[in-house]
Design an enzyme around this catalytic site. Structure first.
Site, short mmCIF file in Angstrom:
data_model
loop_
_atom_site.label_atom_id
_atom_site.label_comp_id
_atom_site.label_asym_id
_atom_site.label_seq_id
_atom_site.Cartn_x
_atom_site.Cartn_y
_atom_site.Cartn_z
N PRO A 242 0.88 -1.17 -0.04
CG PRO A 242 0.13 -0.94 2.25
CD PRO A 242 0.75 -1.89 1.47
NE ARG B 170 -4.51 6.45 -4.41
CZ ARG B 170 -4.31 7.13 -5.53
NH1 ARG B 170 -4.18 8.45 -5.54
NH2 ARG B 170 -3.86 6.46 -6.67
CB CYS C 249 1.70 30.67 -18.15
SG CYS C 249 2.31 31.97 -17.23
N1 LLP Z 1 2.85 -1.60 -6.06
C1 LLP Z 1 2.84 -1.31 -7.45
C2 LLP Z 1 3.35 -2.46 -8.40
C3 LLP Z 1 2.28 -0.16 -7.82
O1 LLP Z 1 2.53 0.07 -9.27
C4 LLP Z 1 1.84 0.76 -7.31
C5 LLP Z 1 1.15 2.02 -7.56
C6 LLP Z 1 1.45 0.61 -5.83
C7 LLP Z 1 1.99 -0.75 -5.37
C8 LLP Z 1 0.86 1.60 -4.83
O2 LLP Z 1 -0.49 1.74 -5.03
P1 LLP Z 1 -1.28 2.52 -4.06
O3 LLP Z 1 -1.47 1.86 -2.81
O4 LLP Z 1 -0.68 3.50 -3.66
O5 LLP Z 1 -2.80 2.69 -4.81
N2 LLP Z 1 0.23 8.87 -9.40
C9 LLP Z 1 -1.28 8.05 -9.29
C10 LLP Z 1 -0.95 6.88 -8.55
C11 LLP Z 1 0.00 6.10 -9.46
C12 LLP Z 1 0.18 4.66 -8.73
C13 LLP Z 1 1.16 3.77 -9.25
N3 LLP Z 1 1.55 2.61 -8.66
C14 LLP Z 1 -2.04 9.19 -8.49
O6 LLP Z 1 -1.68 10.34 -7.85
O7 LLP Z 1 -3.18 9.12 -8.33
#
Ligand code: LLP
Length: 421
Positions: free
Chosen positions: A276, A278, A346
């Protein structure tokens, strides 16, 4: 729950007044709560209670070394996608045996550094990567522990830019081919197969795609064991969503997510890893900015703030919603007005919110963007030669700057003039 609440009419991060930080550090800046980070890590840890497990925080969400240290000191593992992130995890004191290496484009140089520095496992995403990793490990005379990231062809039902588990996404090895690739891996002298990996996307607000993917992992695990592989570890990725709009969003709780894991793969005798990002960091951080101008447009009011898309790109990139609140609590009964909240860059894309109901805020007043602890600072840039904004960590009644704002000289002196100019 997080630790950003009003006390005596002023937004606080734990026991520190956000207005006080602003006075000392200057706006804009990010501020993170140690207590919220710790709480979110523990919620996941408890959700997997009773199963052999490791919560590997996805470093990409927020990679400040101080943030990593808060989590690492609690026993968190780390999921990294580059040597840079690996070195950050190491700098935070996390040992190699708690670090997993994900990503579709690992280079030879990265593989070599990580094998030498110690690594829990590589999550391998393709046959060419497997072959290169085998060669690099053999050169070094070691065996690289691996899982294969399988692509389960499951629709994560999230924003298209962050869905990763469908067969037309660039990620993972199609599940239909995976037994053959595992058979190849099993023959390689530089490779030790330890498990199976899956990650289907980010900001998932429904548990069913997880269940579908984990059931596919279960079926594959049973087949692979029949094929003679010693599958003893399952990396189930990250992706659990958070409430960005607090008034109307209630994504599933980590406890319920843990229950899905228990029901689908809990009896396989495998060590469970999750990644995790986010949910650990997102609501543990806010971005604080000042109002530069209140501008009355034709039928629209604009609140121009001193943060911009280069500081927090999520609204411009994913049409993402962030709750935006005044740092000074508005008096009861104040009529909100509809306004567009925009940055100084901008381009029209530099818009954080359209027709958002906000209490009136004077020029110079402070506003906070909630849920900005994940994919905020890490995705920032110096577009428009705007200095990257500082990061502050709060712990109870203490706070510290954990990344400084660079000076203009530091930014500009990174450019080098060639001899002929
Ligand atoms: N593991 C892998 C292989 C991943 O690619 C990701 C996120 C995670 C774990 C973590 O996922 P989470 O628990 O954070 O959802 N920039 C985007 C989110 C990109 C996520 C990319 N991979 C945003 O701001 O929403």
């Amino acid at each position: 729950m997080d630790h950003f609440i009003y006390k005596d009419g002023v937004l606080h991060a734990e026991d520190v007044s956000v207005a006080e930080i602003a006075a000392e550090v200057g706006t804009p800046f990010y501020v993170y709560s140690s207590a919220t980070l710790a709480r979110h890590f523990r919620v996941f840890d408890e959700a997997l209670h009773g199963m052999d497990h490791l919560v590997c925080y996805a470093v990409k969400a927020n990679s400040n070394v101080a943030v990593l240290k808060v989590l690492g000191d609690l026993g968190a593992g780390m999921d990294v996608v580059s040597v840079g992130e690996y070195l950050r995890a190491k700098a935070a004191g996390v040992p190699g045996e708690r670090i997993v290496f994900s990503g579709i484009g690992k280079t030879r140089g990265e593989m070599r550094m990580v094998l030498q520095g110690g690594i829990r496992q590589f999550n391998v995403e393709s046959e060419p990567e497997l072959a290169v990793l085998n060669a690099v490990a053999m050169e070094l005379g070691v065996k690289a522990p691996i899982t294969l990231r399988i692509n389960p062809d499951v629709d994560a039902k999230t924003h298209a830019k962050i869905a990763t588990g469908k067969s037309d996404n660039k990620f993972g090895i199609p599940i239909a081919q995976s037994r053959r690739v595992y058979a190849e891996a099993g023959q390689m002298d530089g490779i030790e197969v330890v498990g199976v990996d899956v990650h289907i996307g980010s900001q998932l607000i429904d548990l069913e795609p997880f269940r579908a993917a984990f059931l596919k992992v279960r079926e594959l695990t049973e087949q692979l064991r029949e094929d003679g592989h010693n599958i003893h570890r399952l990396d189930l990725g990250g992706g659990l969503g958070i409430p960005y709009a607090r008034s109307n969003e209630a994504p599933p709780l980590p406890m319920d997510y843990g229950q899905v894991i228990r029901e689908t793969v809990g009896d396989l005798g495998c060590e469970i890893e999750i990644e995790p990002g986010r949910l650990v960091a997102g609501n543990a951080g806010i971005m604080v900015t000042s109002v530069i101008y209140n501008k009355a447009g034709e039928g629209r009011d604009f609140l121009i703030v001193d943060a911009a898309m280069n500081d927090l790109i999520r609204p411009a990139m994913y049409e993402a919603h962030h709750d935006i609140i005044p740092v000074i609590e508005p008096d009861v009964g104040v009529e909100p007005k509809l306004m567009d909240i925009v940055g100084p860059v901008c381009e029209t894309g530099d818009t954080f919110a359209k027709m958002r109901a906000m209490p009136p805020i004077q020029d110079g007043g402070l506003v906070a963007f909630r849920s900005a602890g994940a994919y905020g600072a890490v995705m920032s840039s110096e577009y428009n030669t705007r200095p990257m904004i500082p990061e502050v960590l709060v712990n109870g009644d203490q706070f510290a700057v954990i990344r400084e704002r660079p000076s203009y000289d530091e930014m500009i002196n990174r450019d080098k003039l060639p001899t002929w100019l």
